[in-house]
Design a protein around this motif. Structure first.
Motif, mmCIF file in Angstrom:
data_model
loop_
_atom_site.group_PDB
_atom_site.id
_atom_site.type_symbol
_atom_site.label_atom_id
_atom_site.label_comp_id
_atom_site.label_asym_id
_atom_site.label_seq_id
_atom_site.Cartn_x
_atom_site.Cartn_y
_atom_site.Cartn_z
ATOM 1 N N PHE A 87 11.599 -19.570 6.884
ATOM 2 C CA PHE A 87 10.869 -18.740 7.841
ATOM 3 C C PHE A 87 10.992 -17.282 7.417
ATOM 4 N N LYS A 88 9.850 -16.598 7.336
ATOM 5 C CA LYS A 88 9.821 -15.188 6.984
ATOM 6 C C LYS A 88 9.073 -14.420 8.075
ATOM 7 N N PRO A 89 9.535 -13.216 8.430
ATOM 8 C CA PRO A 89 8.777 -12.407 9.398
ATOM 9 C C PRO A 89 7.353 -12.187 8.902
ATOM 10 N N PHE A 90 6.400 -12.232 9.835
ATOM 11 C CA PHE A 90 4.995 -12.007 9.505
ATOM 12 C C PHE A 90 4.581 -10.657 10.077
ATOM 13 N N ALA A 91 4.162 -9.746 9.217
ATOM 14 C CA ALA A 91 3.846 -8.375 9.627
ATOM 15 C C ALA A 91 2.526 -8.341 10.385
ATOM 16 N N SER A 92 2.621 -8.406 11.695
ATOM 17 C CA SER A 92 1.427 -8.378 12.543
ATOM 18 C C SER A 92 1.839 -7.966 13.952
ATOM 19 N N HIS A 93 0.843 -7.819 14.802
ATOM 20 C CA HIS A 93 1.108 -7.499 16.208
ATOM 21 C C HIS A 93 1.145 -8.759 17.074
ATOM 22 N N ILE A 94 1.217 -9.906 16.451
ATOM 23 C CA ILE A 94 1.228 -11.161 17.210
ATOM 24 C C ILE A 94 2.619 -11.370 17.808
ATOM 25 N N GLU A 95 2.671 -11.400 19.120
ATOM 26 C CA GLU A 95 3.932 -11.608 19.835
ATOM 27 C C GLU A 95 3.794 -12.780 20.791
ATOM 28 N N GLY A 122 -8.912 -7.840 9.194
ATOM 29 C CA GLY A 122 -8.666 -6.410 9.062
ATOM 30 C C GLY A 122 -8.260 -5.993 7.663
ATOM 31 N N CYS A 123 -7.688 -6.895 6.898
ATOM 32 C CA CYS A 123 -7.293 -6.551 5.522
ATOM 33 C C CYS A 123 -8.059 -7.391 4.493
ATOM 34 N N ARG A 124 -9.174 -7.981 4.927
ATOM 35 C CA ARG A 124 -10.044 -8.765 4.045
ATOM 36 C C ARG A 124 -9.282 -9.882 3.313
ATOM 37 N N SER A 125 -8.369 -10.496 4.054
ATOM 38 C CA SER A 125 -7.589 -11.596 3.502
ATOM 39 C C SER A 125 -8.232 -12.921 3.917
ATOM 40 N N THR A 126 -8.464 -13.792 2.926
ATOM 41 C CA THR A 126 -9.160 -15.050 3.207
ATOM 42 C C THR A 126 -8.348 -16.229 2.687
ATOM 43 N N PRO A 127 -7.466 -16.764 3.522
ATOM 44 C CA PRO A 127 -6.749 -17.977 3.106
ATOM 45 C C PRO A 127 -7.661 -19.193 3.180
ATOM 46 N N ALA A 144 -4.757 -19.033 21.799
ATOM 47 C CA ALA A 144 -5.160 -17.628 21.760
ATOM 48 C C ALA A 144 -4.655 -16.945 20.501
ATOM 49 N N ARG A 145 -3.504 -17.375 19.979
ATOM 50 C CA ARG A 145 -2.939 -16.724 18.797
ATOM 51 C C ARG A 145 -3.789 -16.992 17.548
ATOM 52 N N ARG A 146 -4.615 -18.022 17.554
ATOM 53 C CA ARG A 146 -5.494 -18.286 16.409
ATOM 54 C C ARG A 146 -6.460 -17.114 16.239
ATOM 55 N N ALA A 147 -7.041 -16.634 17.326
ATOM 56 C CA ALA A 147 -7.973 -15.508 17.247
ATOM 57 C C ALA A 147 -7.253 -14.238 16.796
ATOM 58 N N GLN A 148 -6.014 -14.042 17.262
ATOM 59 C CA GLN A 148 -5.248 -12.870 16.841
ATOM 60 C C GLN A 148 -4.973 -12.911 15.341
ATOM 61 N N LEU A 149 -4.638 -14.078 14.821
ATOM 62 C CA LEU A 149 -4.388 -14.209 13.387
ATOM 63 C C LEU A 149 -5.666 -13.924 12.595
ATOM 64 N N GLU A 150 -6.784 -14.450 13.057
ATOM 65 C CA GLU A 150 -8.041 -14.229 12.350
ATOM 66 C C GLU A 150 -8.405 -12.749 12.326
ATOM 67 N N ARG A 151 -8.126 -12.019 13.411
ATOM 68 C CA ARG A 151 -8.401 -10.581 13.415
ATOM 69 C C ARG A 151 -7.497 -9.855 12.420
ATOM 70 N N ALA A 152 -6.221 -10.249 12.360
ATOM 71 C CA ALA A 152 -5.294 -9.612 11.412
ATOM 72 C C ALA A 152 -5.734 -9.860 9.971
ATOM 73 N N LEU A 153 -6.202 -11.065 9.685
ATOM 74 C CA LEU A 153 -6.653 -11.382 8.334
ATOM 75 C C LEU A 153 -7.950 -10.645 8.000
ATOM 76 N N PRO A 212 -0.405 -9.993 6.070
ATOM 77 C CA PRO A 212 -1.688 -10.709 6.099
ATOM 78 C C PRO A 212 -2.372 -10.773 4.740
ATOM 79 N N GLU A 213 -2.293 -9.678 3.963
ATOM 80 C CA GLU A 213 -2.943 -9.677 2.659
ATOM 81 C C GLU A 213 -2.302 -10.673 1.684
ATOM 82 N N ASP A 214 -1.018 -11.034 1.935
ATOM 83 C CA ASP A 214 -0.353 -12.008 1.069
ATOM 84 C C ASP A 214 -0.941 -13.413 1.225
#
Length: 302
Positions: free
Chosen positions: A257-265, A212-217, A201-210, A185-187
């Motif tokens: 495609f690269k794995p994304f380190a998160s709990h999004i399943e 959590g590490c103060r990442s702002t794309p 629903a996955r949009r909200a999960q992504l926003e929480r992951a970002l 997420p920080e990348d």
């Protein structure tokens, strides 16, 4: 003396066309009538039977439980009419499928084609609709089987797990992050991002992951399907965090495609009516999909 019940084929045709089309305009085109004629037929049927068949919800006509019941009882009538109008020596068992665009386009059409080549005596009808309509269509018994990636638990439907996967980051082959083995997420901080709309629903999960590490794309576009997100990433517009299944099957040579380190399943499901066993043709199609779905690096059998 008990009065006779008067039946009107035109009314029943209007009901079925409106149930399957969803709007009076589409039903009218299907029947070759005006919208007002369809509306009059529905009003006449409601008046004759004393039942409310459609409710208006946010500008849309939503069929009531009574409409769904009546539509099911009309199945034998229209099946008989089809047999009368159709070739007398052809008896094809029909499979009615409903799926959202990500599953329907490319993926399902390929497997439907191979399924029918193996089983030429079968006939398949495919409806492409949003995920929420998949559940509704199965509930109303207008379809035999659906595919969805939305975990909606509803009485009257059965969700059978099909595939599981974890989120991936999709990018163009010349993107600066292409050298990473895993995207975190920080990348994404400061990177251009193609996001799914907020109804996912996955949009909200992504926003929480970002968060959590103060990442702002920088969000440069919003889309409603994973295929659209990946296609925009391919054009160099930015990154996309998506469910790799089944997109990776059709974009692996054009997008990285690269794995994304998160709990999004993600989980993909077969959707069938929750009353007894699925039909034989539906079970055959589910077996066909399980058997012939190609392996990939990002999803597994459920």
């Amino acid at each position: 003396m008990v009065g006779k019940t008067t039946h009107s084929l035109n009314e029943y045709q209007a009901l079925r066309a409106l149930m399957e089309s969803g709007t009076t305009s589409k039903a009218a085109i299907r029947l070759g009538l005006s919208q007002s004629a369809v509306s009059r037929s529905i009003a006449s049927l409601e008046a004759r039977t004393g039942r409310l068949l459609f409710e208006r919800d946010a500008g849309r006509l939503r069929p009531t439980h009574e409409a769904a019941q009546m539509n099911r009882r009309l199945d034998p009538l229209f099946e008989a009419l089809d047999r009368i109008d159709g070739p007398p020596d052809v008896a094809q068992e029909t499979l009615r499928i409903i799926a959202p665009p990500t599953y329907a386009h490319r993926f399902l059409v390929h497997h439907i084609a191979t399924f029918l080549k193996i089983n030429p005596h079968f006939f398949v009808s495919l409806e492409v609709s949003p995920s929420e309509d998949v559940i509704r269509g199965i509930l109303e018994r207008r379809f035999d089987i659906g595919l969805t990636g939305v975990e909606l638990s509803r009485d009257g439907v059965k969700l059978t797990p099909y595939r599981t996967s974890s989120a991936v980051c999709a990018m163009a082959v010349d993107h600066p992050l292409v050298g990473l083995d895993v995207v975190r997420p920080e990348d994404l901080d400061g990177q251009q991002l193609i996001a799914l709309t907020h109804r996912h629903a996955r949009r909200a999960q992504l926003e929480r992951a970002l968060h959590g590490c103060r990442s702002t794309p920088k969000i440069v576009a919003e889309v409603s399907t994973a295929f659209a997100a990946v296609d925009l990433a391919k054009e160099g517009l930015g990154l996309a965090i998506v469910n790799p299944f089944p997109v990776v099957h059709y974009r692996s040579d054009e997008v990285i495609f690269k794995p994304f380190a998160s709990h999004i399943e993600y989980r993909s499901y077969f959707v069938t009516p929750d009353h007894g066993a699925a039909s034989g043709i539906a079970r055959a199609f589910m077996r066909h999909l399980r058997l012939h779905t190609a392996t990939d690096d990002f999803s597994q059998k459920a």
